[in-house]
Scaffold this motif. Sequence first.
Motif, mmCIF file in Angstrom:
data_model
loop_
_atom_site.group_PDB
_atom_site.id
_atom_site.type_symbol
_atom_site.label_atom_id
_atom_site.label_comp_id
_atom_site.label_asym_id
_atom_site.label_seq_id
_atom_site.Cartn_x
_atom_site.Cartn_y
_atom_site.Cartn_z
ATOM 1 N N ASN A 38 0.788 -1.057 0.041
ATOM 2 C CA ASN A 38 0.114 -0.104 0.117
ATOM 3 C C ASN A 38 0.922 1.260 0.005
ATOM 4 N N LEU A 39 0.513 2.352 -0.875
ATOM 5 C CA LEU A 39 1.123 3.634 -0.655
ATOM 6 C C LEU A 39 0.385 4.480 -0.085
ATOM 7 N N ALA A 40 1.035 5.552 0.505
ATOM 8 C CA ALA A 40 0.428 6.483 1.148
ATOM 9 C C ALA A 40 -0.723 7.281 0.291
ATOM 10 N N ASP A 41 -0.664 7.483 -1.054
ATOM 11 C CA ASP A 41 -1.505 8.179 -1.505
ATOM 12 C C ASP A 41 -2.692 7.317 -2.122
ATOM 13 N N GLY A 42 -3.077 6.170 -1.727
ATOM 14 C CA GLY A 42 -3.993 5.169 -1.972
ATOM 15 C C GLY A 42 -3.820 4.129 -3.089
ATOM 16 N N ARG A 43 -2.883 4.387 -3.732
ATOM 17 C CA ARG A 43 -2.355 3.433 -4.687
ATOM 18 C C ARG A 43 -1.662 2.092 -4.139
ATOM 19 N N VAL A 44 -1.624 1.026 -4.914
ATOM 20 C CA VAL A 44 -0.848 -0.141 -4.576
ATOM 21 C C VAL A 44 0.233 -0.388 -5.460
ATOM 22 N N GLU A 45 1.597 -0.559 -4.928
ATOM 23 C CA GLU A 45 2.765 -0.799 -5.781
ATOM 24 C C GLU A 45 2.710 -2.260 -5.699
ATOM 25 N N VAL A 46 3.165 -2.767 -7.018
ATOM 26 C CA VAL A 46 3.278 -4.232 -7.368
ATOM 27 C C VAL A 46 4.607 -4.346 -7.912
ATOM 28 N N LEU A 47 5.729 -5.014 -7.394
ATOM 29 C CA LEU A 47 6.789 -5.512 -8.124
ATOM 30 C C LEU A 47 6.597 -6.992 -8.368
ATOM 31 N N LEU A 48 6.731 -7.475 -9.735
ATOM 32 C CA LEU A 48 6.660 -8.827 -10.255
ATOM 33 C C LEU A 48 7.967 -8.814 -11.011
ATOM 34 N N CYS A 49 8.560 -10.418 -10.654
ATOM 35 C CA CYS A 49 10.030 -10.684 -11.072
ATOM 36 C C CYS A 49 9.631 -12.151 -11.602
ATOM 37 N N GLY A 50 10.152 -12.346 -12.702
ATOM 38 C CA GLY A 50 10.227 -13.796 -13.294
ATOM 39 C C GLY A 50 10.281 -13.929 -14.625
#
Length: 92
Positions: A38-50
Motif C-alpha cells: 500500500n502507498l500513502a496516496d491510496g495506490r498499490v505498488e506491485v513488483l513482479l519478477c520472473g
Amino acid sequence: MEHYAIKARVSGRVQGVYYRRATQERARQAGLTGHALNLADGRVEVLLCGPREDVRGVAQWLWQGSPGAEVSDVAIDEIDLERGAPVDFTTG
C-alpha cells in the motif's frame, strides 16, 4: 533463469479490498516473486519478477484484481534488478 521485472502502480479502489493478497496469490500461482505494498496516496505498488510471459500475464490481471477492487489505472515500468530478484512474494 533470466528474470524480467516490472514495477506497477495501481490506482483506484485498491486498498482495503483484498487486492494485495489476491495479487500475492496470483503471482505465487505463476511462480513469480516480488511484493504488493500500500502507498500513502491510496495506490498499490506491485513488483513482479520472473519469466517475461508470466510477468506479463499477471500484469494484465492487475487491471482486474480482487472482486471488490475498482482499478482505474495501472502504470507499469520495466526495471533492472541490481541485487537480483526477491526470493518470495510478500505483502506489506
